[in-house]
Design an enzyme around this catalytic site. Sequence first.
Site, PDB file in Angstrom:
ATOM      1  CG  ASP A 134      86.110  76.523 -71.367  1.00 28.44           C
ATOM      2  OD1 ASP A 134      84.722  76.720 -71.046  1.00 28.44           O
ATOM      3  OD2 ASP A 134      86.843  77.517 -70.934  1.00 28.44           O
ATOM      4  CD  GLU A 148      83.233  82.378 -41.332  1.00 26.91           C
ATOM      5  OE1 GLU A 148      83.152  81.524 -42.001  1.00 26.91           O
ATOM      6  OE2 GLU A 148      83.141  83.575 -42.184  1.00 26.91           O
ATOM      7  CG  HIS A 198      75.306  78.449 -44.372  1.00 26.60           C
ATOM      8  ND1 HIS A 198      75.008  77.477 -45.312  1.00 26.60           N
ATOM      9  CD2 HIS A 198      76.621  78.791 -44.403  1.00 26.60           C
ATOM     10  CE1 HIS A 198      76.302  77.501 -45.955  1.00 26.60           C
ATOM     11  NE2 HIS A 198      77.261  78.090 -45.438  1.00 26.60           N
TER      12      HIS A 198
HETATM   13  P1  NDP Z   1      87.179  77.843 -57.532  1.00 25.98           P
HETATM   14  O1  NDP Z   1      87.011  79.134 -58.340  1.00 25.98           O
HETATM   15  O2  NDP Z   1      88.196  77.708 -56.659  1.00 25.98           O
HETATM   16  O3  NDP Z   1      86.815  76.410 -58.763  1.00 25.98           O
HETATM   17  C1  NDP Z   1      85.995  76.493 -59.677  1.00 25.98           C
HETATM   18  C2  NDP Z   1      86.308  75.303 -60.669  1.00 25.98           C
HETATM   19  O4  NDP Z   1      85.519  75.637 -62.028  1.00 25.98           O
HETATM   20  C3  NDP Z   1      87.961  75.323 -61.261  1.00 25.98           C
HETATM   21  O5  NDP Z   1      88.051  73.920 -61.370  1.00 25.98           O
HETATM   22  C4  NDP Z   1      87.825  75.962 -62.615  1.00 25.98           C
HETATM   23  O6  NDP Z   1      88.877  75.335 -63.156  1.00 25.98           O
HETATM   24  C5  NDP Z   1      86.361  75.552 -62.848  1.00 25.98           C
HETATM   25  N1  NDP Z   1      86.008  76.387 -63.981  1.00 25.98           N
HETATM   26  C6  NDP Z   1      85.507  77.573 -63.935  1.00 25.98           C
HETATM   27  N2  NDP Z   1      85.086  77.937 -65.100  1.00 25.98           N
HETATM   28  C7  NDP Z   1      85.325  77.018 -66.016  1.00 25.98           C
HETATM   29  C8  NDP Z   1      85.164  76.583 -67.322  1.00 25.98           C
HETATM   30  N3  NDP Z   1      84.633  77.562 -68.180  1.00 25.98           N
HETATM   31  N4  NDP Z   1      85.420  75.543 -67.762  1.00 25.98           N
HETATM   32  C9  NDP Z   1      86.110  74.435 -67.033  1.00 25.98           C
HETATM   33  N5  NDP Z   1      86.054  74.528 -65.697  1.00 25.98           N
HETATM   34  C10 NDP Z   1      85.913  75.746 -65.171  1.00 25.98           C
HETATM   35  O7  NDP Z   1      85.584  77.982 -56.920  1.00 25.98           O
HETATM   36  P2  NDP Z   1      85.290  77.176 -55.708  1.00 25.98           P
HETATM   37  O8  NDP Z   1      85.773  75.837 -55.479  1.00 25.98           O
HETATM   38  O9  NDP Z   1      85.477  78.069 -54.279  1.00 25.98           O
HETATM   39  O10 NDP Z   1      83.817  77.201 -55.485  1.00 25.98           O
HETATM   40  C11 NDP Z   1      83.012  76.187 -56.349  1.00 25.98           C
HETATM   41  C12 NDP Z   1      81.614  76.273 -55.977  1.00 25.98           C
HETATM   42  O11 NDP Z   1      81.334  75.906 -54.713  1.00 25.98           O
HETATM   43  C13 NDP Z   1      80.832  77.648 -56.019  1.00 25.98           C
HETATM   44  O12 NDP Z   1      79.573  77.578 -56.222  1.00 25.98           O
HETATM   45  C14 NDP Z   1      80.945  78.234 -54.658  1.00 25.98           C
HETATM   46  O13 NDP Z   1      79.964  79.110 -54.301  1.00 25.98           O
HETATM   47  C15 NDP Z   1      80.884  77.014 -53.959  1.00 25.98           C
HETATM   48  N6  NDP Z   1      81.186  76.763 -52.579  1.00 25.98           N
HETATM   49  C16 NDP Z   1      82.601  76.867 -52.334  1.00 25.98           C
HETATM   50  C17 NDP Z   1      83.151  76.869 -51.055  1.00 25.98           C
HETATM   51  C18 NDP Z   1      84.610  76.958 -50.662  1.00 25.98           C
HETATM   52  O14 NDP Z   1      85.092  76.903 -49.422  1.00 25.98           O
HETATM   53  N7  NDP Z   1      85.379  77.110 -51.657  1.00 25.98           N
HETATM   54  C19 NDP Z   1      82.288  76.595 -49.932  1.00 25.98           C
HETATM   55  C20 NDP Z   1      80.763  76.327 -50.221  1.00 25.98           C
HETATM   56  C21 NDP Z   1      80.422  76.512 -51.468  1.00 25.98           C
HETATM   57  P3  NDP Z   1      90.160  76.271 -63.332  1.00 25.98           P
HETATM   58  O15 NDP Z   1      90.831  75.817 -62.380  1.00 25.98           O
HETATM   59  O16 NDP Z   1      90.385  75.500 -64.809  1.00 25.98           O
HETATM   60  O17 NDP Z   1      89.859  77.604 -63.586  1.00 25.98           O
END
Ligand code: NDP
Length: 475
Positions: free
Chosen positions: A93, A214, A238
Amino acid sequence: MPLSSEPQDKPRSDLLVMFGASGDLARKKLFPAIYRLECRHRLGIPVIGVAREDWSDADLHEHCRSSIADAGEDWDQAAFDRLIARMTYVGGDYNDPTTFERLRGAAGLTRHPIFHFAIPPSMFATVADGIHAGGLAEGARLIIEKPFGRDHASAVALNTTLHEKFPESAIFRIDHFVGKEALRSLLVTRFANAIAEPLWNRTYVSSVKITMAEAFGVEDRGSFYDSVGALRDVVQNHLLQMVALLGMEQPVNEHSKALRDEKAKVLEACRVVEPEHFVRGQYAGYLDVAGVRPDSDTETYAAFRLDIDSPRWSGVPFFLRAGKALAETVTEMTIEFKSPPRPLWLRDHSHLPHNSIRIEAKPENFAAITWLHKEPGETMMPDVITLAPPPEERLDTGPEPYELLIEEAMKGDPTLFAREDSVLESWRIVERILTDHEPVERYAQGSWGPSSARRLTQHHGRWPGEPPAPPGPMP
Ligand code: NDP
């Protein structure tokens, strides 16, 4: 040839740490991007995935393999083997300091690690602190995902927090849109064509229209989207990056600072958007999406008029719109030119279309010019033709945006990343309409959004794609 010619004395990153390795972005974009880099022998460094899952290295490798397969990449077993041979997993975490101690152990003797923050924005500051506390900040680079803040004040606060531990030169605020081929080729379209640049200003241009539409809704990201909305999700970043590239002056040299200076100047010259120039909508059925609040007023559509007080653009409205569940998936920029003087043989030429340059970034990548020519035969009526490259020349064959941007950050070249001043100016521009606005206007899925958006462009033609207004009642 790269976009900029940064001094080549910057050290290349020697370790990539992917925070959020189990997340949606990592799965859809980041694993395929680093695999593509590895296929081209452009990665070549260890990769550490970090997330909370109770995974082994082998679990991460399998996750990586399925992400690449799901992305439809051509399979190169040798490249994949090379990639996973250098890929390890650290679970934990981000609120737990021991996560960063274990990361420090796994990182080994890195001197220039690069950390990709593919994590919820609420965790950006915590993870930056953890990197510092874990002794990994020296020589590091951070790729920070969007959104960078929720408004101007929170973006200032995040900058301040990051700058306490990292210099601006270490911070790479990513906007994958800027890595798209179409946006990079915009600079060539503008500055390499003698018939474009001299006309690209208030003397000849009547309006500029930018659309990011979209055809799909928020799908399974209801809870994320409902706390964000269209303005924060795509417009502040964007669309305003597109405005900066469309509106800027030619940079004075090829270094990243010059290009970023010009982009920042355009944003600085933009007026704050007034609520009366703003239309917000929500598609019918949005409230039924899992994770969306039943009484949500979050906009899935945003459109506004933007005015730029610069010598080049004063008086030329820029119309921006973005939305989900619209009639098509298309991202485009249209530069509409003023009418020439009335052709001598026509009494009325008000109905004649104008010249325009349309730049499509998605689904295809090309620029087209509308041109008036004489209809064949006895008539002297002008007719419109579109000059555009043939379909086989509209393909986007360059690197994927994330592939390109991760490599640029690894090289330490900030050209394609948002500088702090641009991000803050972008928030300033939309700051007022984030809170001072009408309730959302409902629109049908598959339409072009709220009907009020047509009023915005009233004296400047229609939005692209929209049919002419239905005839009014007979007088
Ligand atoms: P998700 O919620 O799918 O993934 C977040 C990740 O962060 C997971 O691996 C999660 O782990 C981890 N996480 C969250 N809290 C903790 C914590 N306290 N300790 C350890 N790990 C943690 O988010 P996205 O992948 O969708 O987005 C990530 C970033 O990218 C954001 O800033 C988003 O705005 C940006 N983004 C996303 C896009 C997309 O298409 N998804 C496009 C463009 C930008 P766990 O699985 O354990 O919860």
